[in-house]
Write a protein that holds these residues in place. Sequence first.
Motif, short mmCIF file in Angstrom:
data_model
loop_
_atom_site.label_atom_id
_atom_site.label_comp_id
_atom_site.label_asym_id
_atom_site.label_seq_id
_atom_site.Cartn_x
_atom_site.Cartn_y
_atom_site.Cartn_z
N GLY A 176 0.82 -1.20 0.00
CA GLY A 176 0.00 0.00 0.00
C GLY A 176 0.86 1.25 0.00
N SER A 177 0.48 2.23 -0.78
CA SER A 177 1.33 3.40 -1.02
C SER A 177 1.15 4.46 0.06
CB SER A 177 1.02 3.99 -2.40
OG SER A 177 2.03 4.88 -2.80
N VAL A 178 1.35 4.06 1.32
CA VAL A 178 1.21 4.97 2.45
C VAL A 178 2.41 4.81 3.37
CG1 VAL A 178 -1.32 5.17 2.46
CG2 VAL A 178 -0.24 3.22 3.57
N GLY A 179 2.46 5.62 4.43
CA GLY A 179 3.58 5.59 5.34
C GLY A 179 3.23 5.01 6.70
N ALA A 181 0.48 10.96 -4.92
CA ALA A 181 -0.65 11.51 -4.15
C ALA A 181 -1.91 10.72 -4.41
CB ALA A 181 -0.86 12.98 -4.52
N ILE A 182 -2.12 10.32 -5.67
CA ILE A 182 -3.33 9.55 -6.03
C ILE A 182 -3.27 8.16 -5.40
CG2 ILE A 182 -4.65 8.60 -7.94
CD1 ILE A 182 -3.59 10.87 -9.68
N ALA A 183 -2.12 7.50 -5.51
CA ALA A 183 -1.98 6.15 -4.97
C ALA A 183 -2.14 6.15 -3.45
CB ALA A 183 -0.62 5.57 -5.36
N MET A 184 -1.53 7.13 -2.79
CA MET A 184 -1.63 7.21 -1.33
C MET A 184 -3.07 7.40 -0.88
SD MET A 184 -0.69 10.24 1.22
CE MET A 184 -2.30 10.87 0.76
N GLY A 211 -7.45 1.27 3.61
CA GLY A 211 -6.14 0.99 4.16
C GLY A 211 -5.79 1.88 5.33
N SER A 212 -4.73 1.51 6.03
CA SER A 212 -4.26 2.27 7.19
C SER A 212 -2.85 2.76 6.93
CB SER A 212 -4.28 1.39 8.44
OG SER A 212 -3.70 2.04 9.55
N GLY A 213 -2.64 4.04 7.10
CA GLY A 213 -1.29 4.58 6.88
C GLY A 213 -1.29 6.09 7.01
N GLY A 214 -0.10 6.67 6.92
CA GLY A 214 0.05 8.10 7.07
C GLY A 214 0.43 8.77 5.77
N ILE A 215 0.45 10.09 5.80
CA ILE A 215 0.76 10.88 4.61
C ILE A 215 2.15 11.50 4.66
CG2 ILE A 215 -1.69 11.44 4.34
CD1 ILE A 215 -0.99 14.28 5.32
N PHE A 216 2.82 11.43 5.79
CA PHE A 216 4.10 12.12 5.96
C PHE A 216 5.15 11.55 5.01
CE2 PHE A 216 7.97 13.63 7.75
CZ PHE A 216 7.66 14.76 8.51
#
Length: 585
Positions: A119-122, A327-330, A338-343
């Motif tokens: 997943g494309s998040v942080g 930005a789109i994938a996140m 999904g669960s994740g951050g944007i930083f």
Amino acid sequence: MRFLIWRYKHISNKTFIYILSVIVGFLAGLAAVTLKNTTYFIEAFLEQGIIFSNNQLYFILPVIGLFFVFLYVKFVLKKPLEHAVSSILFTLSKKKGLIKPVQIYTPLITAPLTVGFGGSVGLLGPAVASGAAISSNLGKLFHINAKTRSLLIACASAGAIASIFQSPIAAIIFAVEVFSLDLTMLSLLPLLLASISGVLTSYFFLGNEVLFNFTITDKFEIKDTFFFILLGVGTAFASIYFTKMYFAILAFFKRFKSPKYKLLVGGITIGIMLYFIPPLYGEGFGLINNLLDGDHLKALGKTPFDAFTSNIWVVIALLFGITIFKAIAMTTTIAAGGSGGIFIPTMVMGSALGNVVAKVINNSGLGLVVSESNFTLIGMAGLIAGVLHAPLTAIFLIAEITGGYELFVPLMITSSISYLITKNTIDHSIYTKELAQQGALITHNKDQTVLTLMHLDDVIEQNFKTVTSTMTLGEMLHDSVAKSTRNIFPVIDENDALVGIILLDDIREIMFDSSLYESTMVGSLMHSAPEYIFYEKDTMQEVMKKFQDSGAWNLPVIKDGKYHGFISKSKLLTAYRRKLINFTK
């Protein structure tokens, strides 16, 4: 209870806060380490145990991760996931910093499943969320007041960030900028202790492992100033794009009422993007490190465009595509469940944009040469400053990551320009926009913060005698006026809806004329209130404005379309003064 009694006798409140800040920093750092190790274990298992990368099927993995998260949410959590930092800020402003224990372990489960499967998040947001829940419940256990509990939550965020990035100074500044803390010794020392505790936890469990292996070789030169200004403008526009795209995609996914449809649409969208742009897979630290090493081909990985990457402008186009589609994938990953951050995605997007700007300058044919690695780093700072509205965090984070301050001046130039342009275009960051619309945002403005921390329920008074419009004057005097200590009487109908009010001054001249008791009806005496307060939608700021504009001393409160009580200006101002004293002492 024995411990609390002993503590009150032998440990001062200030010392106890310092001790708790160290514990909170350690536990938040431990949560961050657990997140990282669990995620890396999943990634390693998928790379070695299930060889998707050799047959180009890796792009279906994020869908599998989202499906596991969906099962956890539906059968275990049984409520939608919340955005980590935004939910914490809402908790601080409206729930007195009380976070449910389930939020301690939920990010430790859902985030590794999301990120570990691509997943494309942080991981930073979930780490902060878990640490905040730990500190909140620790404060509740030790009977800590709401203000101190909020400070401990900020300490948890500092500990988590210090652990992930091994950058204790940036962690403190992030807590101050994002959580709107007053930078005093009362708050600075606990943040410092928590940050040190978090970074030491990271060193203990992970050793000297660093996110970015980078040493500055090209120092800042005055002739490059214009290019860093240009980069600042570019990152500002990218930040505006990032923010607008984030809310647009979330709004689009809100149309799907069922989480299954969100998962299906989001999963297919992410899979398509990953097939054409593989670096969008996972957090993206590999992309950043490869760009810093100057290996853009390794950063891009295998793509359908490999036959054309010998042309530098194709490489530039692909890197710019990462800037656009990260930005789109996140956001799609988050919107799909999904669960994740944007930083961290913000850093990835900034690194790609910075590298693009440097490559365009170097290949423009004008004989200009700039450091691509420096622009990659400073591009990250520009996006952090613009997207998160946290310029100081951006400057000190990149400075600490590089292990020196040789790039401090260009960091300041790019970050400040990016922040100023973005702030003048978009008032609030991704973290705070929805909270500001709800009137639930804590800021550095003390007046606004105090009003945000106040609750309507604390100032609503309900000891008013109600009357109906069909009552006679005599019935009103006997049943209500004679038994009331207030000088205002709400008039309600059979459904308890407010239809008007009567002031004691309205009947003062006729209340002793007994000849009017039977012939005069309450309905002929009542009138509308100068303003109405609506329980469900009016914030304390709006309530205060209504008192100011109407000049009234008492205003009725309407809840669910029915009369609910009154708020008096005197009680409102008294409550405001007490909250201000507690907030500033």
